[in-house]
Design an enzyme around this catalytic site. Structure first.
Site, mmCIF file in Angstrom:
data_model
loop_
_atom_site.group_PDB
_atom_site.id
_atom_site.type_symbol
_atom_site.label_atom_id
_atom_site.label_comp_id
_atom_site.label_asym_id
_atom_site.label_seq_id
_atom_site.Cartn_x
_atom_site.Cartn_y
_atom_site.Cartn_z
ATOM 1 N N SER A 167 -7.297 74.862 137.512
ATOM 2 C CA SER A 167 -6.241 74.290 138.351
ATOM 3 C C SER A 167 -6.259 74.982 139.712
ATOM 4 O O SER A 167 -7.249 74.883 140.425
ATOM 5 C CB SER A 167 -4.884 74.431 137.651
ATOM 6 N N THR A 168 -5.206 75.722 140.060
ATOM 7 C CA THR A 168 -5.145 76.383 141.369
ATOM 8 C C THR A 168 -6.329 77.337 141.553
ATOM 9 O O THR A 168 -6.564 78.199 140.728
ATOM 10 C CB THR A 168 -3.837 77.200 141.496
ATOM 11 N N HIS A 194 -7.171 69.999 137.810
ATOM 12 C CA HIS A 194 -5.909 69.326 138.165
ATOM 13 C C HIS A 194 -5.949 68.901 139.634
ATOM 14 O O HIS A 194 -5.903 69.744 140.527
ATOM 15 C CB HIS A 194 -4.713 70.271 137.972
ATOM 16 N N MET A 288 -2.467 77.976 137.517
ATOM 17 C CA MET A 288 -1.112 78.326 137.084
ATOM 18 C C MET A 288 -0.761 77.566 135.812
ATOM 19 O O MET A 288 -1.347 76.519 135.525
ATOM 20 C CB MET A 288 -0.091 78.041 138.196
ATOM 21 N N ASP A 291 -1.961 75.134 130.605
ATOM 22 C CA ASP A 291 -2.774 74.011 130.135
ATOM 23 C C ASP A 291 -4.158 74.501 129.728
ATOM 24 O O ASP A 291 -4.792 75.270 130.445
ATOM 25 C CB ASP A 291 -2.899 72.957 131.251
#
Length: 348
Positions: A167-168, A194, A288, A291
Protein backbone atom coordinates in the site's frame (compact mmCIF):
# COMPACT_ATOMS: atom_id res chain seq x y z
CA UNK A 1 1.62 18.28 20.37
CA UNK A 2 0.00 19.46 17.14
CA UNK A 3 1.12 18.21 13.72
CA UNK A 4 1.84 21.32 11.65
CA UNK A 5 0.57 21.21 8.05
CA UNK A 6 1.20 23.51 5.08
CA UNK A 7 -1.50 23.30 2.37
CA UNK A 8 -0.32 24.14 -1.16
CA UNK A 9 -2.87 24.55 -3.97
CA UNK A 10 -3.52 27.18 -6.65
CA UNK A 11 -7.29 27.00 -6.03
CA UNK A 12 -8.62 29.26 -3.26
CA UNK A 13 -11.56 26.88 -2.83
CA UNK A 14 -9.32 23.79 -2.43
CA UNK A 15 -6.97 25.57 -0.01
CA UNK A 16 -9.92 26.48 2.22
CA UNK A 17 -11.60 23.07 1.92
CA UNK A 18 -8.44 21.03 2.69
CA UNK A 19 -7.52 23.40 5.55
CA UNK A 20 -11.01 23.13 7.09
CA UNK A 21 -10.94 19.31 6.87
CA UNK A 22 -7.51 19.06 8.50
CA UNK A 23 -8.32 21.61 11.21
CA UNK A 24 -11.34 19.50 12.23
CA UNK A 25 -8.89 16.96 13.66
CA UNK A 26 -7.67 17.79 17.15
CA UNK A 27 -3.98 17.06 16.51
CA UNK A 28 -3.65 18.60 13.04
CA UNK A 29 -3.01 22.32 12.65
CA UNK A 30 -2.81 24.06 9.28
CA UNK A 31 -0.13 26.70 9.97
CA UNK A 32 -0.48 28.37 6.56
CA UNK A 33 -1.37 27.91 2.89
CA UNK A 34 0.46 28.70 -0.36
CA UNK A 35 -0.89 29.23 -3.88
CA UNK A 36 2.16 27.99 -5.82
CA UNK A 37 5.42 26.11 -5.36
CA UNK A 38 7.63 29.18 -5.09
CA UNK A 39 5.52 30.61 -2.28
CA UNK A 40 5.43 27.18 -0.60
CA UNK A 41 9.24 26.87 -0.46
CA UNK A 42 9.49 30.24 1.29
CA UNK A 43 6.86 29.23 3.84
CA UNK A 44 8.50 25.83 4.50
CA UNK A 45 11.75 27.63 5.31
CA UNK A 46 9.94 30.09 7.58
CA UNK A 47 7.44 27.76 9.34
CA UNK A 48 9.09 24.30 9.19
CA UNK A 49 5.80 22.34 8.92
CA UNK A 50 5.76 18.62 9.80
CA UNK A 51 3.97 17.66 6.56
CA UNK A 52 2.90 19.33 3.31
CA UNK A 53 -0.10 18.68 1.05
CA UNK A 54 0.87 19.59 -2.49
CA UNK A 55 -1.20 20.05 -5.64
CA UNK A 56 0.42 18.76 -8.84
CA UNK A 57 -0.84 21.35 -11.31
CA UNK A 58 0.06 24.94 -10.31
CA UNK A 59 1.35 28.07 -12.05
CA UNK A 60 4.81 29.65 -11.48
CA UNK A 61 6.25 26.43 -10.00
CA UNK A 62 4.39 23.15 -10.45
CA UNK A 63 4.04 20.38 -7.87
CA UNK A 64 6.72 18.07 -9.30
CA UNK A 65 9.39 20.81 -9.37
CA UNK A 66 8.36 21.94 -5.88
CA UNK A 67 8.50 18.36 -4.59
CA UNK A 68 12.09 17.93 -5.81
CA UNK A 69 13.11 21.01 -3.81
CA UNK A 70 11.22 19.84 -0.70
CA UNK A 71 12.76 16.35 -0.77
CA UNK A 72 16.30 17.52 -1.51
CA UNK A 73 16.44 20.73 0.56
CA UNK A 74 14.03 20.19 3.47
CA UNK A 75 13.50 16.39 3.76
CA UNK A 76 9.84 16.94 4.68
CA UNK A 77 7.04 14.39 4.07
CA UNK A 78 4.66 15.35 1.26
CA UNK A 79 1.15 14.11 0.34
CA UNK A 80 0.25 14.89 -3.28
CA UNK A 81 -3.21 15.96 -4.45
CA UNK A 82 -3.93 14.40 -7.82
CA UNK A 83 -6.67 14.45 -10.43
CA UNK A 84 -8.29 11.17 -11.50
CA UNK A 85 -6.92 11.39 -15.04
CA UNK A 86 -4.30 9.46 -17.00
CA UNK A 87 -2.02 12.53 -16.83
CA UNK A 88 -2.75 12.85 -13.12
CA UNK A 89 -1.87 9.18 -12.54
CA UNK A 90 1.43 9.45 -14.43
CA UNK A 91 2.41 12.65 -12.60
CA UNK A 92 1.51 11.04 -9.26
CA UNK A 93 3.70 8.00 -9.94
CA UNK A 94 6.55 10.34 -10.86
CA UNK A 95 5.98 12.19 -7.56
CA UNK A 96 6.08 8.92 -5.58
CA UNK A 97 9.36 8.01 -7.31
CA UNK A 98 10.85 11.41 -6.42
CA UNK A 99 9.92 10.98 -2.76
CA UNK A 100 6.28 11.89 -2.01
CA UNK A 101 4.98 9.64 0.78
CA UNK A 102 1.41 9.23 -0.48
CA UNK A 103 -1.32 10.83 -2.57
CA UNK A 104 -4.99 11.77 -2.38
CA UNK A 105 -7.18 11.84 -5.48
CA UNK A 106 -9.51 14.77 -6.04
CA UNK A 107 -13.03 13.53 -6.85
CA UNK A 108 -14.37 14.48 -10.29
CA UNK A 109 -17.14 16.32 -8.43
CA UNK A 110 -15.20 18.83 -6.35
CA UNK A 111 -17.92 19.03 -3.68
CA UNK A 112 -17.41 15.33 -2.84
CA UNK A 113 -14.03 16.23 -1.31
CA UNK A 114 -15.98 17.15 1.83
CA UNK A 115 -17.72 13.75 2.02
CA UNK A 116 -17.04 11.89 5.28
CA UNK A 117 -15.11 9.04 3.62
CA UNK A 118 -12.83 11.48 1.78
CA UNK A 119 -12.33 13.58 4.92
CA UNK A 120 -11.26 10.47 6.84
CA UNK A 121 -8.82 9.49 4.07
CA UNK A 122 -7.24 12.97 3.94
CA UNK A 123 -6.82 13.18 7.73
CA UNK A 124 -5.43 9.64 8.03
CA UNK A 125 -2.92 10.02 5.18
CA UNK A 126 -1.66 13.37 6.46
CA UNK A 127 -1.26 12.00 10.01
CA UNK A 128 0.57 8.85 8.88
CA UNK A 129 2.79 10.78 6.46
CA UNK A 130 3.84 13.26 9.16
CA UNK A 131 5.64 10.42 10.98
CA UNK A 132 7.65 9.27 7.96
CA UNK A 133 11.35 10.10 7.90
CA UNK A 134 12.51 11.22 4.45
CA UNK A 135 15.96 9.69 4.20
CA UNK A 136 16.62 9.75 0.49
CA UNK A 137 15.08 11.06 -2.69
CA UNK A 138 14.62 9.42 -6.04
CA UNK A 139 15.44 5.77 -6.56
CA UNK A 140 18.48 4.94 -8.60
CA UNK A 141 17.18 4.10 -12.06
CA UNK A 142 19.99 1.61 -12.74
CA UNK A 143 18.44 -1.78 -12.02
CA UNK A 144 20.85 -4.70 -11.76
CA UNK A 145 19.20 -7.87 -13.02
CA UNK A 146 19.85 -10.91 -10.83
CA UNK A 147 21.43 -13.55 -13.06
CA UNK A 148 21.23 -17.22 -12.14
CA UNK A 149 23.70 -19.86 -13.36
CA UNK A 150 21.24 -22.75 -13.56
CA UNK A 151 19.50 -21.52 -16.72
CA UNK A 152 17.13 -24.15 -18.08
CA UNK A 153 15.25 -23.48 -21.27
CA UNK A 154 11.68 -24.70 -21.02
CA UNK A 155 8.56 -24.05 -23.06
CA UNK A 156 6.77 -21.57 -20.87
CA UNK A 157 6.44 -24.03 -18.00
CA UNK A 158 7.01 -22.71 -14.50
CA UNK A 159 6.62 -23.99 -10.97
CA UNK A 160 6.42 -20.92 -8.70
CA UNK A 161 3.72 -18.36 -7.99
CA UNK A 162 4.82 -15.19 -6.18
CA UNK A 163 2.12 -12.96 -4.63
CA UNK A 164 2.97 -9.44 -3.43
CA UNK A 165 0.78 -7.07 -1.41
CA UNK A 166 1.51 -3.44 -0.63
CA UNK A 167 0.00 0.00 0.00
CA UNK A 168 1.66 3.27 1.11
CA UNK A 169 5.19 3.37 -0.30
CA UNK A 170 4.41 0.44 -2.58
CA UNK A 171 5.21 1.89 -6.03
CA UNK A 172 8.75 2.73 -4.93
CA UNK A 173 9.14 -0.62 -3.13
CA UNK A 174 7.98 -2.53 -6.23
CA UNK A 175 10.62 -0.65 -8.22
CA UNK A 176 13.23 -2.10 -5.89
CA UNK A 177 12.06 -5.66 -6.69
CA UNK A 178 10.37 -6.19 -10.09
CA UNK A 179 13.07 -4.60 -12.33
CA UNK A 180 15.71 -6.87 -10.76
CA UNK A 181 13.93 -10.08 -11.81
CA UNK A 182 15.26 -11.79 -14.98
CA UNK A 183 12.84 -12.56 -17.83
CA UNK A 184 13.56 -16.30 -17.58
CA UNK A 185 12.39 -16.56 -13.94
CA UNK A 186 10.85 -19.94 -13.14
CA UNK A 187 7.66 -18.31 -11.99
CA UNK A 188 5.01 -15.65 -12.34
CA UNK A 189 4.19 -12.69 -10.08
CA UNK A 190 0.79 -11.31 -9.00
CA UNK A 191 0.53 -7.97 -7.20
CA UNK A 192 -2.08 -6.04 -5.24
CA UNK A 193 -1.19 -2.38 -4.75
CA UNK A 194 -3.87 -0.22 -3.13
CA UNK A 195 -4.58 2.36 -5.85
CA UNK A 196 -7.58 3.85 -7.64
CA UNK A 197 -8.64 2.81 -11.17
CA UNK A 198 -6.31 4.14 -13.86
CA UNK A 199 -3.39 4.50 -11.49
CA UNK A 200 -2.66 0.75 -11.55
CA UNK A 201 -2.44 0.84 -15.36
CA UNK A 202 0.12 3.67 -15.18
CA UNK A 203 2.03 1.76 -12.47
CA UNK A 204 2.15 -1.39 -14.63
CA UNK A 205 3.32 0.63 -17.64
CA UNK A 206 6.07 2.31 -15.61
CA UNK A 207 7.32 -0.97 -14.09
CA UNK A 208 7.20 -2.66 -17.50
CA UNK A 209 9.45 0.07 -18.96
CA UNK A 210 12.04 -0.66 -16.24
CA UNK A 211 11.85 -4.47 -16.25
CA UNK A 212 12.94 -7.52 -18.23
CA UNK A 213 9.80 -9.41 -17.28
CA UNK A 214 6.48 -8.29 -18.78
CA UNK A 215 4.45 -6.17 -16.34
CA UNK A 216 0.79 -5.53 -17.13
CA UNK A 217 -2.52 -4.68 -15.53
CA UNK A 218 -4.39 -7.95 -15.00
CA UNK A 219 -7.42 -8.82 -17.14
CA UNK A 220 -10.33 -11.06 -16.20
CA UNK A 221 -9.99 -14.75 -17.22
CA UNK A 222 -6.40 -14.21 -18.37
CA UNK A 223 -4.12 -17.26 -18.22
CA UNK A 224 -1.03 -16.70 -16.06
CA UNK A 225 2.23 -17.04 -18.01
CA UNK A 226 5.85 -17.56 -17.05
CA UNK A 227 7.94 -14.39 -16.72
CA UNK A 228 4.95 -12.08 -16.29
CA UNK A 229 3.89 -9.76 -13.47
CA UNK A 230 0.16 -9.01 -13.18
CA UNK A 231 -1.07 -5.97 -11.21
CA UNK A 232 -4.66 -6.00 -9.93
CA UNK A 233 -6.65 -3.15 -11.50
CA UNK A 234 -7.92 -0.46 -9.13
CA UNK A 235 -11.43 -1.14 -7.77
CA UNK A 236 -11.32 -4.89 -8.59
CA UNK A 237 -10.47 -7.81 -6.34
CA UNK A 238 -8.07 -10.27 -7.99
CA UNK A 239 -8.09 -14.01 -7.28
CA UNK A 240 -6.16 -16.94 -8.75
CA UNK A 241 -8.12 -19.91 -10.05
CA UNK A 242 -6.43 -23.29 -10.61
CA UNK A 243 -7.96 -25.18 -13.55
CA UNK A 244 -7.33 -28.87 -14.33
CA UNK A 245 -4.79 -29.00 -11.53
CA UNK A 246 -2.10 -27.17 -13.50
CA UNK A 247 -3.26 -24.03 -15.32
CA UNK A 248 -3.71 -20.77 -13.42
CA UNK A 249 -6.20 -18.06 -14.41
CA UNK A 250 -6.88 -14.57 -13.10
CA UNK A 251 -10.43 -13.80 -11.97
CA UNK A 252 -11.49 -10.22 -11.26
CA UNK A 253 -14.60 -9.27 -9.30
CA UNK A 254 -16.33 -6.32 -7.69
CA UNK A 255 -17.33 -8.05 -4.45
CA UNK A 256 -17.51 -5.83 -1.39
CA UNK A 257 -14.30 -4.08 -0.26
CA UNK A 258 -12.41 -6.05 2.40
CA UNK A 259 -11.09 -3.93 5.31
CA UNK A 260 -12.00 -0.93 3.16
CA UNK A 261 -9.92 -2.13 0.20
CA UNK A 262 -10.70 -3.25 -3.33
CA UNK A 263 -8.38 -4.73 -4.49
CA UNK A 264 -7.58 -6.45 -1.21
CA UNK A 265 -4.30 -8.23 -0.47
CA UNK A 266 -6.15 -10.70 1.78
CA UNK A 267 -8.44 -11.73 -1.09
CA UNK A 268 -5.47 -12.38 -3.41
CA UNK A 269 -3.38 -14.23 -0.79
CA UNK A 270 -6.24 -16.48 0.31
CA UNK A 271 -6.80 -17.59 -3.29
CA UNK A 272 -3.05 -18.17 -3.77
CA UNK A 273 -2.96 -20.33 -0.63
CA UNK A 274 -5.36 -22.78 -2.34
CA UNK A 275 -3.07 -23.37 -5.35
CA UNK A 276 -1.79 -26.97 -5.23
CA UNK A 277 0.28 -27.40 -8.40
CA UNK A 278 2.94 -24.78 -7.62
CA UNK A 279 5.31 -23.63 -4.95
CA UNK A 280 3.97 -20.43 -3.40
CA UNK A 281 5.72 -17.33 -2.09
CA UNK A 282 3.78 -14.57 -0.31
CA UNK A 283 5.36 -11.14 0.24
CA UNK A 284 4.03 -8.21 2.27
CA UNK A 285 5.62 -4.82 1.66
CA UNK A 286 5.23 -1.35 3.17
CA UNK A 287 1.71 -0.08 3.84
CA UNK A 288 -0.65 1.25 6.50
CA UNK A 289 -3.25 -0.98 8.12
CA UNK A 290 -3.38 -4.77 8.27
CA UNK A 291 -4.64 -5.89 4.84
CA UNK A 292 -2.89 -9.09 3.79
CA UNK A 293 -1.95 -10.38 7.26
CA UNK A 294 -4.59 -13.14 7.40
CA UNK A 295 -4.14 -14.00 3.75
CA UNK A 296 -0.37 -14.37 3.93
CA UNK A 297 -0.72 -16.51 7.06
CA UNK A 298 -2.93 -18.88 5.07
CA UNK A 299 -0.18 -19.02 2.37
CA UNK A 300 2.30 -20.01 5.09
CA UNK A 301 -0.15 -22.52 6.61
CA UNK A 302 -0.57 -24.15 3.18
CA UNK A 303 3.11 -24.94 2.58
CA UNK A 304 4.02 -21.55 1.13
CA UNK A 305 7.05 -19.44 2.04
CA UNK A 306 6.36 -15.91 3.29
CA UNK A 307 8.43 -12.73 3.47
CA UNK A 308 7.80 -9.36 5.15
CA UNK A 309 9.68 -6.14 4.48
CA UNK A 310 11.52 -5.00 7.60
CA UNK A 311 10.55 -1.92 9.61
CA UNK A 312 13.72 0.04 8.80
CA UNK A 313 13.07 0.08 5.02
CA UNK A 314 9.26 0.53 5.14
CA UNK A 315 7.63 3.90 4.52
CA UNK A 316 4.86 2.67 6.85
CA UNK A 317 5.42 -0.48 8.91
CA UNK A 318 1.74 -1.40 9.22
CA UNK A 319 0.87 -4.30 6.92
CA UNK A 320 4.18 -6.19 7.46
CA UNK A 321 3.93 -5.65 11.24
CA UNK A 322 0.39 -7.08 11.35
CA UNK A 323 1.53 -10.17 9.39
CA UNK A 324 4.53 -10.68 11.69
CA UNK A 325 2.40 -10.30 14.82
CA UNK A 326 0.04 -13.13 13.83
CA UNK A 327 3.01 -15.37 12.95
CA UNK A 328 2.29 -15.32 9.23
CA UNK A 329 5.89 -14.69 8.17
CA UNK A 330 8.85 -17.04 7.64
CA UNK A 331 11.49 -14.38 6.95
CA UNK A 332 11.82 -10.61 7.54
CA UNK A 333 14.12 -8.83 5.08
CA UNK A 334 15.23 -5.32 4.12
CA UNK A 335 13.69 -4.23 0.83
CA UNK A 336 16.95 -4.42 -1.13
CA UNK A 337 17.34 -8.15 -0.33
CA UNK A 338 13.86 -9.32 -1.32
CA UNK A 339 14.50 -9.71 -5.09
CA UNK A 340 17.56 -11.86 -4.39
CA UNK A 341 15.59 -13.99 -1.92
CA UNK A 342 12.88 -14.57 -4.57
CA UNK A 343 15.48 -15.70 -7.11
CA UNK A 344 17.29 -17.92 -4.59
CA UNK A 345 14.00 -19.73 -3.99
CA UNK A 346 12.58 -19.97 -7.51
CA UNK A 347 15.60 -19.89 -9.85
CA UNK A 348 15.22 -19.84 -13.62
Amino acid sequence: MAIKVLVVDDSVFMRKLISDILNEDEILEVVDTAKNGKEALGKIKELSPDVITLDIEMPIMDGITTLKHIVNDFKKPVVMLSSLTKEGAEATLKALEIGAVDFITKPTNIFKVGADEKKKEIIQKVKISSKVKILNGKLNSQHKIIRMNNYKKNRGEFSNLIAIGTSTGGPKALQAIIPHIPKNINGSIVVVQHMPPGFTKSLAKRLDSLSEITVKEAENNERIKKGYCYIAPGDYHMTIDEVNGKELYIRLNKDRPVSGHRPSVDVLMKSVSKVKSMKKIGIILTGMGSDGAKGIKSVKDNNGFTIAQNEETCVVYGMPKSAVEIEGINKILPLEKIAQEIMNRVGV
